[in-house]
Design an enzyme around this catalytic site. Structure first.
Site, PDB file in Angstrom:
ATOM      1  N   ASP A 100       0.907  -1.048   0.072  1.00 30.45           N
ATOM      2  CA  ASP A 100       0.093  -0.171  -0.083  1.00 30.45           C
ATOM      3  C   ASP A 100       0.962   1.322  -0.104  1.00 30.45           C
ATOM      4  O   ASP A 100       0.512   2.253  -0.896  1.00 30.45           O
ATOM      5  CB  ASP A 100      -1.026  -0.032   1.228  1.00 30.45           C
ATOM      6  N   GLU A 165      -1.999  -5.289  -3.837  1.00 26.42           N
ATOM      7  CA  GLU A 165      -0.761  -4.599  -2.897  1.00 26.42           C
ATOM      8  C   GLU A 165       0.148  -5.571  -2.383  1.00 26.42           C
ATOM      9  O   GLU A 165       1.224  -5.105  -2.410  1.00 26.42           O
ATOM     10  CB  GLU A 165      -1.518  -3.765  -1.910  1.00 26.42           C
TER      11      GLU A 165
END
Length: 278
Positions: A100, A165
């Site tokens: 992320d 991610e």
């Protein structure tokens, strides 16, 4: 030990609907213990890929979107969702956390270089679109990562976004923590989203949200402003609410205008990605 077919007393009609893979796994005389945590209805809802994931199917390819992994363990950790309860899934959320941040920095850099005339608020809105769960889900499909995912979760949209991610983090680690490599592949994978992005920001996010909820018989969105933090360095927070809709949107910015845009986009994503009809 009875097979799962015997344990759950499948009818002949139900057996006729099962795929060969389902029949093979559910008919095992010694089914894996991991399947014991699921109910009969959950097992019936699993497709072949989910059942194979629960059985610990080996990775068929070490390539994702053109990037070739040298360390297969890293790829394995990134594509094995915690819902499988497999040992390999224990690193998934840590990779998701790292990915992320890497994605955020990469997209910020790409936007900074691509749009030299845009101000911070305009860049922030574009970044929010590009790192959103909805966009990550689309990219996951675009690079055919979805086919590799090992998961038994019902919320497949979130699984795909989270896995995207996690794979970014795995790629970063596999390349020797080379951010340039990660940024290169993110730019490649996100290229279609970058091209389409202007269509999403052409209409102001607040106007899009208002149009969306009014078409469904709701009143105007209400924006609630708050300041958080010590005086002089407060963060500006906004929460947007709409009558008779449980979901809310949240945004943080350097100005309330910026935070309201992000909050409106957040709520729009929740309502559209999850196909919630308010």
């Amino acid at each position: 030990m009875p097979s799962l077919v015997e344990k759950f007393l499948f009818s002949n009609e139900e057996l006729e609907q099962l795929t060969p893979t389902q029949i093979r796994i559910l008919g095992l005389a010694d089914p894996p213990a991991v399947l014991d945590v699921f109910t009969r209805d959950q097992i019936l809802s699993f497709d072949d890929n989910q059942l194979q994931a629960l059985m610990g199917t080996e990775i068929q390819s070490n390539e994702v979107g053109g990037y070739v992994f040298q360390n297969l363990d890293l790829l394995n950790y990134a594509i094995t969702h915690p819902s499988t309860l497999l040992p390999e899934s224990r690193q998934f959320q840590r990779l998701e956390f790292l990915g992320d941040s890497i994605l955020g920095v990469a997209i910020t850099t790409i936007l900074y270089e691509r749009f030299p005339l845009l101000q911070e608020a305009q860049l922030t809105i574009r970044k929010a679109i590009l790192v959103s769960r909805k966009t990550c889900e689309r990219i996951c499909d675009h690079i055919e990562l979805t086919k590799k995912i090992r998961a038994a979760a019902a919320d497949w949209a979130n699984v795909k976004g989270d896995t995207m991610e996690a794979v970014i983090a795995a790629m970063f680690l596999d390349s020797g923590k080379d951010f340039a490599t990660a940024e290169t592949y993110i730019a490649k994978w996100w290229a279609p989203a970058l091209e389409e992005m202007e269509d999403h920001v052409e209409k102001h996010p607040k106007a899009r949200l208002q149009e969306y909820v009014q078409k469904r018989g709701h009143g105007n969105p209400q924006y609630i402003r708050t300041k958080i933090g010590p005086k002089g360095s407060e963060e500006l927070h906004v929460e947007v609410k709409v009558d008779r809709i449980k979901q809310t949107g949240r945004g943080v910015g350097n100005t309330y205008k910026e935070a309201e845009c992000i909050a409106a986009m957040d709520l729009l994503e929740k309502l559209t990605t999850r196909k919630i009809e308010p």
